[in-house]
Motif scaffolding. Sequence first.
Motif: not given
Lengths: 474, 497
Positions: A145-147, A149-161
């Motif tokens: 979720s390093f980006h 501000d990006s929804i996609r990146s945050s979503e990926a980080g959350l899913k992964y987490f």
Amino acid sequence: MLDFQAMISAIGPELLLALAGLAGVLAGAFMGDRFNGLSFKLGAATLLLAALVVIMNWEGGEAFGGLVTTTPFVNFAKCISFVAGAVTLLMAEGFLKRHETIRYEYPLLVIFASLGMGIILSASNLMTLYMGIETLSLSSYVLASFHRDSIRSSEAGLKYFVLGALASGILLYGISLVYGFTGSVDYGDIASSERTIGLVFGMVLMISGMAFKVSAAPMHVWTPDVYEGAPSPVVAFFATAPKMASMVVFANLLFTAFTGVFEDWQMIIAIIATLSMLIGAFGALIQSNLKRLLGYSSIANMGYALVAVAAGAEYGAAALLVFMTSYVIASIGLFGGVLSMRREGGMVESIDELAGLVRRRTGLALALTILVISVSGFPLAVGFIGKLVVFQAGWNAGLLPLLIVLVLSSVLAFGYYLRIILVMWVKEPVERFQPVGSTVALSVYAAAAACLVLFVFAAPFLDWATRASAGFIQ
Amino acid sequence: MGNFPILTAVTFLPLAGALLIMLVQAATGSNGQDEETRGRQSLLAGLIFSAATFLASLVMLVSFEVDAPGYQLVEQVSWFAGIQYKLGIDGMSLLLILLTTLLTPISLIASFGSVKTRLTEYTIAFLVLETFMIGVFCAMDLVLFYVFFEAGLIPMFIIIGVWGGAERIYASFKFFLYTLLGSLFMLAAIVFMYMQAGTSDIMVLETYAFAPEVQTWLWLAFFASFAVKLPMWPVHTWLPDAHVQAPTAGSVMLAAILLKMGGYGFLRFSLPMFPDASEFFQPMMFALSVIAIVYASLVAFRQTDMKKLIAYSSVAHMGFVTLGIFSFTEVGVQGAIFQMISHGLISGALFLIVGMVYDRVHTREIAAYGGLVNKMPIYAAIFMLFTMANVGLPGTSGFVGEILTMTGAFQASTWAAAGAALGVIFSAVYMLTLYRRTVFGPVTNPALENITDVGKKDLITITPLIIGTILLGITPNLVFDITRESSLRALQMITGG
């Protein structure tokens, strides 16, 4: 009295990474944004230095009363993982700069993740293993979720987490069962304890947790989403260094701690491998996003690697190292290709954007063609040798049904790999990619060259892997 | 020649040429010249390299000792894990290599003017393909053979996919996946043989006795690969698609060289390494061969597309090859090898002939032609010669191959020979019909009014094939002397062991 020399030879690389990471945090705190640019180069240099330390202490040793034991087998994986981490770190710099997210936290997270990889590879105790896995995982969640501000990146980080935390929980529950029924968390003690149903149960839960970490089916569901959503350089890192480390740790765990219950886990690994090969190949067939396709392709490739694991330590250990190394090399190059796909408005990820690449960037297209050939296991590049030794290992272990699946899934895989080649060579060219800096291009060319060189001079490469795995052969 | 590695030189000279062209084109950039000019320069350079390869292969021919048994000009370097980089030739591979090195420059010449886009990549693809084809015929290690065998798919895939006709993507995928699926079975067998015998050296494996029940499986795995490649009925369906969609030069290479890898494989691997299984499967092979001959001939008769017709005719003619090989007689095997060489020349020529009118009229529909003899007399004469050669007229090489394979088959099975003889009749039916409908009759298509006769380029490409076809038709011993040792060795495990 601590034997300092022996301790260094066992945990030298990890010590280096930990100290460098902490020093980086301090430097960042004092220098602030001025540290951003420098940190990438320093980070890569640290990782390469750590790889060098690994090579210098190749034979390994024991530290902390058996909590940590290194062998040439895990050192091989460490070496490749650290180098892959360094290369992907250098490739990330330009990308992050263009997205204005170049921050010193990135290389630090990569270093801490690499520290986690080093720890899990050295682990000879379930507690060490779990600690390392958490170090690696927590760094990875943040990276995904390093980006922010990006929804996609945050979503990926959350899913992964969320999914990763669940997997860690399952793993930990497995560890507790194993501990409960054997009375020890030491690999050696577990191996010599008698087979009880509780031990097998705990082992199955641990396998499930590890399967998540290496993204093997049926624990693979996160992979395509995270690959698609996370920033490309982060995915390049995920697809290479932690894959290599986790897979070798997985094998090491089964080969050493659970060697006594080989028959029990062989069947499970065989099923996981079969599912991964099929789901990966079928899933990739219908993808139009290159990152997603590579996600499914990695699932299939983990399936091939697990065939080597299922073959057991004696036949499969060297094959696993060879296969994973060839996979990591090709993946670095392919993600270099993904990072090269920049247009006026930003990065593009669809396979169709590669159309006619051979007309616009002949060198890049040629290198990507070689890399695709390699990762598909077609003769002409090192991927073929990787698949050949896996096949050999499976054959020696008598895993015929698994090999049939391997062959069929490879044919399917050619279907989607060929599409990439076809798009690059046949389709009418589209607009030229914007330049992305020489590091990325250099990595792609170097990876493609390595694929060819290791194919032609396969003997030293295979020898190296065989000698590293000699400890498993009675 | 001493220890000069002539086989390596012949094999990798085209590849070196391809790399050089790539580097020069990359280094010079586009400096003002338009792409077509640069492409033509690449094509010319490629032609020079393939011609040099041809000359190098003539050196190979000179240093080859006809009467010596065994493999010659052997080169050997260890590769990895007991697998070797080992090259060597016998009479059969020598001739197939010569056929390759002869047809590659011819294909490139034929491409002048007829291929207009992306000539640099085109040339590179052909040169790379040539390297892999030569490698297949001189590899003396199973794994190395497999590498060359498979690697050749990629350039051919690109040639069909990039420079092919309207349905080229479908055709190239079909070609690739069909061949690949067959080959993977072969790879499994290769790994098994390597494990069992402890070596992948072809020379050693030829005398290694696998247990009969194992042989059956290994034979089937190799069969899966070679039957697709050859192609045999019923796995031939990729061939018409690939041929129709491929550019002229691609069709030439496909028909003349790539199909021969199947026949070569049967002779090099199946017969000597799995003699018991080969004998066991003889009836099946006869049946499949006769079906291929009769069925493909009938299908050919129904075609409306010239290339498709010739493609089906290739399937039928390859039926003669398998028929001869599995007769297990010296005359049959000699005939099969001869038929492979002869079909390489004739089918190559026929595809060139179709390409000549295609370049002028841009259609391959038979119905679009008619009355060509009025406008193109020389063309009609050349076409006549190769029509007759394909039918098997005495005096052309086509006759020798067919008569010998049938003689061989007759000794093994009268019925098979009788069935194959039907195919000879059918071949006359479809070839003469094709000839009549395209060349004779009145000119009905207005597009043909201003058509010009064959030019200099066409004559240069076709003349060597005319000479070859007639020369081999009159003095077939040129080939038989060279291939006798190969045929005997292919049979020694069956008749002598």
